[in-house]
Write a protein that holds these residues in place. Sequence first.
Motif, PDB file in Angstrom:
ATOM      1  N   LEU A 311       0.934  -1.466  -0.042  1.00 31.98           N
ATOM      2  CA  LEU A 311       0.091   0.073  -0.079  1.00 31.98           C
ATOM      3  C   LEU A 311       0.796   1.534  -0.106  1.00 31.98           C
ATOM      4  CD1 LEU A 311      -2.488  -1.227   2.535  1.00 31.98           C
ATOM      5  CD2 LEU A 311      -2.899  -1.111   0.092  1.00 31.98           C
ATOM      6  N   PRO A 312       0.499   2.467  -0.697  1.00 28.11           N
ATOM      7  CA  PRO A 312       1.307   3.585  -0.580  1.00 28.11           C
ATOM      8  C   PRO A 312       1.330   4.257   0.907  1.00 28.11           C
ATOM      9  CG  PRO A 312      -1.001   3.845  -1.330  1.00 28.11           C
ATOM     10  CD  PRO A 312      -1.013   2.511  -1.194  1.00 28.11           C
ATOM     11  N   PHE A 313       0.584   4.032   1.669  1.00 29.34           N
ATOM     12  CA  PHE A 313       0.747   4.452   3.119  1.00 29.34           C
ATOM     13  C   PHE A 313       0.317   3.451   3.924  1.00 29.34           C
ATOM     14  CE2 PHE A 313      -0.721   8.033   0.074  1.00 29.34           C
ATOM     15  CZ  PHE A 313       0.292   9.026   0.352  1.00 29.34           C
ATOM     16  N   LYS A 314       0.933   3.832   5.397  1.00 25.32           N
ATOM     17  CA  LYS A 314       0.489   2.852   6.276  1.00 25.32           C
ATOM     18  C   LYS A 314      -0.364   3.815   7.377  1.00 25.32           C
ATOM     19  CE  LYS A 314       3.824  -0.667   6.367  1.00 25.32           C
ATOM     20  NZ  LYS A 314       4.958  -1.351   7.164  1.00 25.32           N
ATOM     21  N   ASN A 315      -1.071   3.192   8.213  1.00 23.13           N
ATOM     22  CA  ASN A 315      -1.908   3.964   9.184  1.00 23.13           C
ATOM     23  C   ASN A 315      -1.327   3.672  10.529  1.00 23.13           C
ATOM     24  OD1 ASN A 315      -3.729   4.704   7.405  1.00 23.13           O
ATOM     25  ND2 ASN A 315      -5.177   3.233   7.648  1.00 23.13           N
ATOM     26  N   ASP A 316      -0.305   2.858  10.908  1.00 19.17           N
ATOM     27  CA  ASP A 316       0.117   2.632  12.207  1.00 19.17           C
ATOM     28  C   ASP A 316       0.542   3.944  12.977  1.00 19.17           C
ATOM     29  OD1 ASP A 316       0.268   0.374  10.477  1.00 19.17           O
ATOM     30  OD2 ASP A 316       2.199  -0.352  11.276  1.00 19.17           O
ATOM     31  N   SER A 317       1.310   4.673  12.166  1.00 20.12           N
ATOM     32  CA  SER A 317       1.589   6.204  13.145  1.00 20.12           C
ATOM     33  C   SER A 317       0.563   6.926  13.339  1.00 20.12           C
ATOM     34  CB  SER A 317       2.580   7.167  12.277  1.00 20.12           C
ATOM     35  OG  SER A 317       3.712   6.193  11.549  1.00 20.12           O
ATOM     36  N   GLY A 318      -0.772   6.922  12.465  1.00 15.22           N
ATOM     37  CA  GLY A 318      -2.253   7.654  13.058  1.00 15.22           C
ATOM     38  C   GLY A 318      -2.549   7.056  14.167  1.00 15.22           C
ATOM     39  N   PHE A 319      -2.276   5.800  14.357  1.00 19.16           N
ATOM     40  CA  PHE A 319      -2.952   5.004  15.531  1.00 19.16           C
ATOM     41  C   PHE A 319      -2.563   5.586  16.860  1.00 19.16           C
ATOM     42  CE2 PHE A 319      -5.224   1.935  12.798  1.00 19.16           C
ATOM     43  CZ  PHE A 319      -6.479   1.921  13.422  1.00 19.16           C
TER      44      PHE A 319
END
Lengths: 460, 151
Positions: A311-319
């Motif tokens: 995927l082009p981005f991850k959401n981990d840092s957002g969490f």
Amino acid sequence: MNKKIKIIVFILSLTLLSNKCNVTYENYKPNRQELDKNVPPKEMKLIEEVTLEETEELVLHDILMSDINNSCSILAVTDETNRTLNFYNYENGKILNFIKADLWLVDSIIASGIKPYNHFNKTYKYLNIKDYPNYKITPELTKLLLNTFMGARFVNDSTLIVSALLNAWKTTIDSNNLFDISNALVYCDINGNIKKFLPLESSSNLFPTSIPFFYNSQTKTIIMANEDSDRKIIQRKLDSIITFSIYDSVAHFIKQVSFLPETFTKSFLNNLEFSKIPQLCFIKDSCFISYGIDLTIYNLNNEKRFQLKNLPFKNDSGFLLIKEPMKEMYENSSKVAAPTINDSGFAYQSKISKFYISRVSKNKITRKIYDNLFPVKIANMINTGGTLTVWLYVIDSTVENGYYYILQEYTTEGKLLSQTNLFDKKEQKIRHIAYDSKHNYILIFLKSKEGWKLEKRKWS
Amino acid sequence: MKIKTFFLVYTIIVCNLLSMDNSLFDKLKSRTELNQDELLFVTYLNPMTCAKCYIGVEELIAFIEKNKGSKKVKYLALVKVDREIELKAFKRDSGWEYYLFADDGDFYKKLDAKESTVLSVLNSFGKNIFNLNSSKSGVNLKLLKQFLDKK
């Protein structure tokens, strides 16, 4: 250089540097991930394009859920705005029939004999519409009863199970009226004949949400998304928040089967409304569940998760970044008042509604910030003839519209087979994606100023 | 001193001009055939909005009608729909009696309103006089009364 200017430049540099080091949820920008060029892109060849008919009587605003019957002759579509269940000829897009979820559903609730949920430890009974004037329920308050067809699934070629979100007025023995929201499963045919009306039981810790749901013809059971406000708001427990339950074909609750993933609960994100509803997909006997911004797919049968790839981005840092403001909001929510009913019969001062409102307005976690934190979202999952196709929505400021879609095809074990990017045209937007299992077509529903088009495409 | 005053006035005028999307207001003005001595009350509706919000707007209009005195007013709803055909369907289903305009973007921003605004009061030049916030109904009526009582 003048000494003063040197000092100012030095201070400015320090300020800029400190800002760069101190990334908060408000100024966060997601890092772009390197993509694996070896994942084969799959071309989707256009086979046929059909215009979905609209008339003055039936205007299609949006598509919440769709299904096609076994013989691929009828396309059923729910439109939440119109509150209709529409039937189209799948071949030519002509309207066959439509049913509007109207006040008649209130009578069906009463005829079913179900007792309403007893809010605030008071005993309630549902009111017949004809009795409303006797209970000071004015025509304006009757207008509030916006019943809606949410989801539709064909049981056989001509019968469907439709999930309906229902409103009705209920009252106590001392005439305290309260607005009630409940859910039902409606068995009907394409002519709109109701064969069965089955209300779903609800309580403060188990509220069915109508969508997503799936009818498993093998086991004759229904799996439907649930909310559990009691556990997260009243009991203030963040573990084991229910998200899906199984019901038998006559709408009796059997068991809870799935819970909110830890990515949410550890970040104090316990409200799915904020992240898009969970998604559901059946492939043979396996049930797959996903939760919008959590980029994993959960297999309910073997209780294993697999991570989405490439995927082009991850959401981990957002969490991680959203945890602190969410925690603060969660802790502040304990200070709100106990539930009370206002003059119109609404429990608007409840802890639940105050909690939801505070998330958006007072703490300013706006949609824009939220989108930055979670640039990739699972929009839906589709059984594409034995493989699992995940429809993803990607927010990316470098592309023309600021967003695009990805379709990723996985094996049921989580091996990425192919992926395709889809872009909205300026005047024509993708609004829904489905699958025709008979012809192996990916169905793309497009909306423009001119109307609706259904593209039938085939992966080459 | 004179130059400073000139620049101050110039800046205020430019800011005022930039703050309002006049092309949108021109369309609204044309749709409502707004005269120079009339006020335009703009509300923001979504066909998916809960009926309670819609009833809230109807109650505000009833309050304005009761208290407007000699003020000339027109009402317009910016409805979150993509197409004119959907706007017609909204009019039929909701029973909205006043002017309508399809809002296929975030038009509230162009009228200097906020996402939470329930009603904006505009003069015939498109200047936003004030906004009513949806979450403060008591304050709304007080503000409205003060405004309508002004000569």
